[in-house]
Design a protein around this motif. Structure first.
Motif, short mmCIF file in Angstrom:
data_model
loop_
_atom_site.label_atom_id
_atom_site.label_comp_id
_atom_site.label_asym_id
_atom_site.label_seq_id
_atom_site.Cartn_x
_atom_site.Cartn_y
_atom_site.Cartn_z
N THR A 51 2.89 14.68 -31.75
CA THR A 51 3.16 15.40 -30.50
C THR A 51 4.24 16.46 -30.70
OG1 THR A 51 2.40 13.68 -28.99
CG2 THR A 51 4.20 15.07 -28.21
N SER A 64 4.21 22.15 -32.44
CA SER A 64 4.55 23.57 -32.41
C SER A 64 6.05 23.79 -32.48
CB SER A 64 3.99 24.22 -31.14
OG SER A 64 4.50 23.59 -29.98
N TYR A 113 -2.49 20.29 -38.54
CA TYR A 113 -1.93 20.40 -37.18
C TYR A 113 -2.86 21.24 -36.30
CZ TYR A 113 0.70 22.76 -33.49
OH TYR A 113 1.08 23.30 -32.30
N ILE A 117 -4.81 20.11 -32.83
CA ILE A 117 -4.43 20.65 -31.52
C ILE A 117 -5.42 21.69 -31.00
CG2 ILE A 117 -2.62 21.89 -30.25
CD1 ILE A 117 -1.87 19.04 -31.09
N ALA A 118 -5.95 22.52 -31.90
CA ALA A 118 -6.87 23.60 -31.50
C ALA A 118 -7.97 23.72 -32.54
CB ALA A 118 -6.11 24.91 -31.36
N LYS A 129 0.36 15.59 -27.46
CA LYS A 129 0.78 16.54 -26.45
C LYS A 129 1.49 17.71 -27.12
CE LYS A 129 1.40 12.80 -23.10
NZ LYS A 129 2.35 12.05 -22.25
N ASP A 130 1.25 18.90 -26.63
CA ASP A 130 1.88 20.07 -27.25
C ASP A 130 1.91 21.21 -26.25
OD1 ASP A 130 2.33 22.46 -29.00
OD2 ASP A 130 2.16 20.94 -30.57
N ARG A 141 -0.63 23.93 -26.84
CA ARG A 141 -2.05 23.60 -26.96
C ARG A 141 -2.94 24.60 -26.20
NH1 ARG A 141 -5.41 19.09 -28.03
NH2 ARG A 141 -3.69 17.61 -28.26
N GLU A 142 -2.57 24.92 -24.97
CA GLU A 142 -3.42 25.81 -24.16
C GLU A 142 -3.57 27.17 -24.82
OE1 GLU A 142 -3.49 27.57 -19.60
OE2 GLU A 142 -2.50 25.64 -19.99
N LEU A 177 -5.74 26.73 -27.98
CA LEU A 177 -7.15 26.52 -27.66
C LEU A 177 -7.83 27.84 -27.31
CD1 LEU A 177 -7.07 23.18 -25.63
CD2 LEU A 177 -8.19 23.57 -27.84
#
Length: 515
Positions: free
Chosen positions: A376, A379, A410, A414-415, A430-431, A434-435, A438
């Protein structure tokens, strides 16, 4: 969160503490702690309990949770007590630190953190707010003055950010002139000077008439020693609560699991005194920077690699991951070829023994540290762990293959590339990035696109790595390998490349000698 008692036991209190002695508790607080999570309660609080048992003093702790009420509610219902469960394959032992004099939630009492920092009775403010809690820019490491929380805190009112709370508390304290120490216990390089720079920048952003006195006080009367903390502390589970109740003979709704290993190295620069933390085994040293390098790169950097590779291969816990020969081989390779050569070993530390202990700690099956927890906030965490050792090799014309694999794993967690399923344990990470990542991955056709956009364009790991096309290209290649050929293939390719690169200069030197 409701507190559920075990009907077979009474609640843990100072009058009912089961099989483990509970201390009487300090009369007064001298420490304010920001970040009332499991790590603080299994680390600084334990050292403080040992210090007070050995030397006394008004060093009780007021614990401040940022938003979560669960631990605060549980501790208030238990006379501020909780147990630390030290877990090893040989069994579980319990202790009760009992050093907190009060706890509260900053979001519920927004002015209280500032008032407490300003209180002359508080002589030390300690922090465990994670790397993500310092409101600094990933690209520059400086205070992110565009962060909405910082923008709001600069405008006035009760501050929401940690840096805003520290700066406003110091601003208010300047009127009394009472000296203060701010002690960061987070995994940040040179965390003392780093925290001071962020607070100073905040005060400099205020109108001159508002911030001048606080800036002068900051320089004359507030110290920011660096420290390195080390103990693996997983999340609390319902199963742990049940085990603790059975061992303790009292119901504890806030127990903390922890490994047996613990270390704390601190720069001895305290403006208003300190507890005798050495009684608990803390080391006061002028080489805290070396301890930081050793821990952040060897332990944390390798831990991240194990977590991401493990999650991608369906390992729920770190012990499940590190026991796999390929993942353990990658961990040993990144230590040998990329991390250990990049550090200066602290005086008196046997680095071979330290590394041997790392694998014993990661393999502690009784602890059950989850890959999703370790992975988590990568980043922010990786920004503290990988740039310097990676740049060291790049500057020598070499490629940090295993660090590139860490970043590729990583990004794959996450992506992931479209069509690649990283699995449930990666999805549970959780990161904050992430958004954004992605969105990058959704428009990417290749691993090279993902690497370029995340490392160069978003500067996720700082400005210097953003300008290193060889590193970005290698990360992109490994993202593709993970997606097309699988994690074992990516590991094998990275380890072979790293070992070949290490052997090449040696062969060249031997040829020169023969010539």
């Amino acid at each position: 969160m409701p507190i559920t008692e075990d009907p077979r036991t009474g609640r843990l209190t100072r009058s009912h503490h089961g099989a483990v002695p509970a201390p009487e508790g300090p009369a007064r607080a001298g420490i304010l702690h920001l970040g009332l999570g499991n790590f603080h309660r299994a680390h600084q609080a334990v050292y403080t309990a040992a210090a007070m048992a050995a030397g006394g003093g008004d060093w009780g702790i007021v614990g401040v949770a940022s938003r979560s009420r669960a631990v605060v509610d549980a501790m208030r219902a238990q006379d501020l007590l909780y147990s630390v469960a030290t877990i090893s394959p040989d069994g579980t032992s319990l202790s009760i630190p009992g050093v907190h004099t009060d706890v509260f939630v900053a979001a519920d009492e927004p002015s209280r953190a500032v008032e407490s920092i300003a209180d002359p009775a508080i002589r030390i403010v300690t922090l465990t707010v994670t790397e993500n809690g310092y409101s600094s820019s990933p690209a520059t490491g400086r205070l992110d003055t565009a962060d909405p929380a910082i923008v709001g805190d600069l405008r006035g009112g009760d501050p929401r950010s940690t840096i805003g709370q520290l700066a406003r508390g110091i601003q208010k304290r300047a009127g009394s002139g009472a000296p203060l120490t701010v002690l960061s216990c987070d995994n940040l390089a040179a965390n003392g000077p780093h925290t001071k720079r962020l607070v100073r920048t905040f005060l400099e952003e205020l109108p001159a008439a508002e911030g001048a006195e606080a800036l002068a006080f900051l320089e004359s009367s507030v110290s920011f020693p660096s420290s390195m903390v080390d103990r693996i502390v997983p999340s609390t589970t319902p199963a742990l609560r049940g085990e603790v109740a059975s061992l303790l003979g009292a119901w504890d709704d806030a127990p903390v699991p922890a490994e047996p290993f613990t270390m704390w190295a601190i720069e001895d620069d305290f403006a208003a005194g300190r507890p005798a933390w050495e009684a608990g085994g803390a080391v006061f040293s002028a080489e805290v920077g070396r301890y930081e390098q050793m821990k952040v790169r060897l332990l944390n950097g390798t831990h991240s690699l194990i977590a991401y590779l493990g999650a991608l291969q369906g390992a729920e816990t770190i012990p499940e991951a590190v026991v796999r020969p390929a993942i353990q081989g990658a961990a040993r390779a990144v230590l040998a070829h990329e991390y250990t050569p990049s550090i200066q070993v602290p005086s008196g530390v046997d680095i071979a023994e330290y590394e041997r202990q790392l694998f014993l700690r990661w393999g502690n099956t009784a602890l059950g540290h989850r890959t999703s927890q370790v992975g988590t906030d990568g980043s922010v965490k990786l920004r503290q762990r990988i740039p310097e050792p990676a740049l060291r090799l790049l500057d020598r014309g070499e490629t940090p293959h295993l660090i590139a694999l860490t970043v590729a794993a990583y990004l794959s967690c996450i992506a992931p590339r479209p069509g690649f399923d990283p699995g449930p344990f990666a999805a549970a990470m959780k990161d904050a990035a992430r958004e954004r990542l992605l969105a990058v991955a959704g428009s990417a056709r290749t691993g090279a696109d993902i690497a370029e956009l995340s490392i160069a364009d978003l500067q996720l790991f700082g400005g210097e790595l953003a300008d290193r096309p060889a590193f970005i290209e290698r990360v992109g290649e490994l993202v593709d390998t993970i997606a097309h050929d699988g994690v074992p293939a990516a590991i094998a390719e990275s380890v072979t490349a790293a070992e070949t690169e290490v052997a090449a200069p040696a062969s060249a030197s031997a040829s020169e000698v023969r010539a």
